[in-house]
Structure formats: structure tokens, C-alpha cells
Design an enzyme around this catalytic site. Structure first.
Site, PDB file in Angstrom:
ATOM      1  N   SER A 286       0.842  -1.197   0.000  1.00  0.00           N
ATOM      2  CA  SER A 286       0.000   0.000   0.000  1.00  0.00           C
ATOM      3  C   SER A 286       0.883   1.255   0.000  1.00  0.00           C
ATOM      4  O   SER A 286       1.684   1.436  -0.898  1.00  0.00           O
ATOM      5  CB  SER A 286      -0.953  -0.039   1.201  1.00  0.00           C
ATOM      6  OG  SER A 286      -1.959   0.925   1.081  1.00  0.00           O
TER       7      SER A 286
ATOM      8  N   ASP B 163      -6.083  -3.284  -2.338  1.00  0.00           N
ATOM      9  CA  ASP B 163      -4.924  -3.054  -1.474  1.00  0.00           C
ATOM     10  C   ASP B 163      -4.325  -4.357  -0.926  1.00  0.00           C
ATOM     11  O   ASP B 163      -5.031  -5.192  -0.371  1.00  0.00           O
ATOM     12  CB  ASP B 163      -5.392  -2.176  -0.300  1.00  0.00           C
ATOM     13  CG  ASP B 163      -4.262  -1.544   0.469  1.00  0.00           C
ATOM     14  OD1 ASP B 163      -3.302  -2.245   0.796  1.00  0.00           O
ATOM     15  OD2 ASP B 163      -4.350  -0.337   0.746  1.00  0.00           O
TER      16      ASP B 163
END
Length: 328
Positions: free
Chosen positions: A48, A178
Site C-alpha cells: 500500500s 490493497d
């Protein structure tokens, strides 16, 4: 084994705008180094926001340049388009990813993973198949495609946090979200890559694992009073899952490598002080201060382990050269 035989790994957690903390930490450390920060690591793994930092370092950006990315673009990325329902995707998300895309394009341009100056591992997750999806440089002969992907694609894939951004369809039309849903703290992913894919032995490895700040673990009064599990955990579900995953990831790394070979850098902060999308200038400045202060406190401990010498230069075409030599 001498210090020159060690392989050094940098692992960076996910955490939205709180990526300012590891960026500031590394920016402070790099001011004391004679060479670029990436050159001291044999492998960099990031999820991320940590993936964005890893990609930037791999492409040769300084940590200070990456920190400026957060300062300049962070408030724009986490602004507007709140609570818009995308019927096509059937997902609630607080923000469009257009500002994030523009910021990444301005920073990375059209550069590809094969331009990285070190080995990279960037986790994501395929929401259709329920399988992990990982972008990697060509640091193994099996990896034939990812290195042709752009850094922007890898960054959008790893950072498309559910409820915050819409899912991201990559160049292969895979719907990705993510990587934090399974590897927000990617330390164990880094260790697995080093031992299982690269063939490095566990006694060769030293890992610098950097978080994005953490809050004291507390699911609240209702849990302590033994009120039903749903009511106790629902308000803190994301926090419980992320802290549980991080604890497990670190635990595996400690068990395999030993506590002395895994250095964890993180900062415990007051509950609610920071958030994944709290991108006000004041809060960013506070995160910068925390990161720089922690770097000053930890410098004496980590520099002899990780920054005593550069790593061996990474050459993604080493497999081709090795095969040519065998053929000859």
C-alpha cells in the site's frame, strides 16, 4: 559469517497518509549516507503506502523526494468525492483514485518495474479469485511479465484500499485491491521471498521493518465486560485485523531469523491521533517530526547493521547472462 555476507531487506507497512512516518524516518537517515538509500538493500518490500515508498526508492528517488510527494499530494488525494456509490463496482469508497493516479504519474512517469535499481516485491489482492497478486522485479527466472508493468500500475494496485478507493483493474483486467488485506505488514512476505524464491539462507538475512505508527491495542469496554463478540469487535474490526496480521507477520520473521536479525521501527501514538486519510498539513508535520526524531534515536543501532556498506548491485539481466555462459 562476516558482515559482508549478509543480505539486507527493507520492509515497509501500509497505512495511507501515515506513510509520512517511514518516509520521514528514511529521509533523515539518508542525509548521513554517502550513497543513495536503495543501494544499501538487496530487497525492498512494501504494501500500500509502503509499496509507493518502495517503488520510489527502487526507481532511484530519494526518501526526501518521496516525503515531498506526501506533503504536496496527500491533502489532494484524500479530498472530495466522499461516500460516492459506484454502482458498477458495487463498492462504497470515500475517494476517487484520480488524484492518486495523477500524483503517481507526475512522480513516476511511464517508468517500469524493470527500471528498478533493486529487487522489489509489491503485494496486492485479486478480489475476483480471492488470491494474492504480487508485483515483482525480474529477480528470478520465473518472473517473465511483471517487470514490464509500470510503477504507476503497481502502486495503484497495492494502494486501492477497500472503502477508501475503488478497486483497480490492471493492464490484464484483473480487479485488484490493497495488498493490506493480507499483508499490511509485509515482513514475513519479505522473508519468504528471500528464502523461498531467492534461495538466501536464513543466517544471511537482516530485516529492517518500518511501520506507519500504531495505537495501543484496545477493543473497548464492551469486550472487557464480556458483551457479545459482534458488538465488542465491530467498531474496531479493521484495527483488530491489521494488528493481528502485523503481529503474526513479525512473529514468523522473529521465529525464522531470530529477534536480533529483525529490527522493527514503529511509533505508538494516542488513539485517534492519526488516520489513514487524515491528511491535514498539521498532522503531516507531526508525522514528519515523529519519523525524524525516531531516526535520530535509532541511527546508532541500525546504521552498523544496514548502512555500513552498499549491497551488491542488482542486475535484472543476470539470468540471461548466466544462461548465455552455460550455453557457451
Amino acid at each position: 559469517m562476516s558482515m559482508n555476507d549478509y543480505r539486507k531487506i527493507l520492509s515497509i507497512d501500509g497505512g495511507g497518509i501515515k506513510g509520512v512516518f517511514p518516509a520521514a524516518f528514511l529521509a533523515d537517515i539518508e542525509t548521513t549516507l554517502p550513497q543513495a538509500l536503495y543501494s544499501y538493500f538487496d530487497l525492498i518490500v512494501g504494501t500500500s503506502t509502503g509499496g509507493i515508498i518502495a517503488l520510489g526508492l527502487g526507481l532511484g528517488l530519494t526518501a526526501s523526494q518521496i516525503l515531498e510527494f506526501y506533503r504536496h499530494h496527500g491533502p489532494k488525494i484524500f479530498k472530495g468525492n466522499r461516500f460516492v456509490l459506484t454502482v458498477k463496482q458495487a463498492l462504497w469508497r470515500k475517494y476517487s483514485n484520480e488524484q492518486l493516479r495523477r500524483a503517481l504519474e507526475q512522480t513516476f512517469g511511464n517508468r517500469k518495474l524493470n527500471e528498478s535499481k533493486t529487487r522489489l516485491v509489491i503485494p496486492s489482492f485479486n478480489i475476483d479469485t480471492g488470491e494474492v497478486y504480487i508485483y515483482k522485479t525480474r529477480h528470478h527466472e520465473r518472473f517473465e511479465r511483471d517487470h514490464e508493468k509500470t510503477a504507476v500500475e503497481a502502486a495503484l494496485a497495492t494502494a486501492s484500499a477497500p472503502t477508501f478507493f475503488p478497486l483497480f483493474k490492471n493492464s490484464s483486467e484483473a480487479p485488484l485491491v490493497d495488498g493490506g488485506v493480507w499483508a499490511n505488514n509485509p515482513t514475513s512476505v519479505a522473508v519468504a521471498e528471500a528464502i523461498g524464491i531467492l534461495g538466501w539462507t536464513k543466517d544471511q538475512l537482516k530485516v529492517l521493518s518500518i511501520g506507519c505508527t500504531e495505537e495501543p491495542f484496545d477493543v473497548g469496554l464492551r469486550r472487557r465486560k464480556n458483551i457479545g463478540a459482534l458488538w465488542a469487535f465491530a467498531p474496531q474490526t479493521a484495527n483488530v485485523l491489521m494488528q493481528g496480521q502485523s503481529s503474526g507477520s513479525l512473529g514468523l520473521a522473529y521465529t525464522i531469523l531470530g529477534h536480533e536479525n529483525v529490527i522493527r521501527i514503529n511509533e505508538t501514538v494516542r488513539g485517534g491521533r492519526f488516520g489513514l486519510d487524515k491528511a491535514k498539513a498539521r498532522l503531516i508535520a507531526e508525522l514528519v517530526g515523529l519519523g525524524r526524531n525516531r531516526a535520530r534515536n535509532e541511527s546508532g543501532r541500525i546504521k552498523p547493521m544496514f548502512f555500513d556498506r552498499p549491497a551488491e548491485p542488482f542486475c535484472p539481466t543476470a539470468f540471461e547472462r548466466a544462461n548465455a555462459m552455460k550455453a557457451g
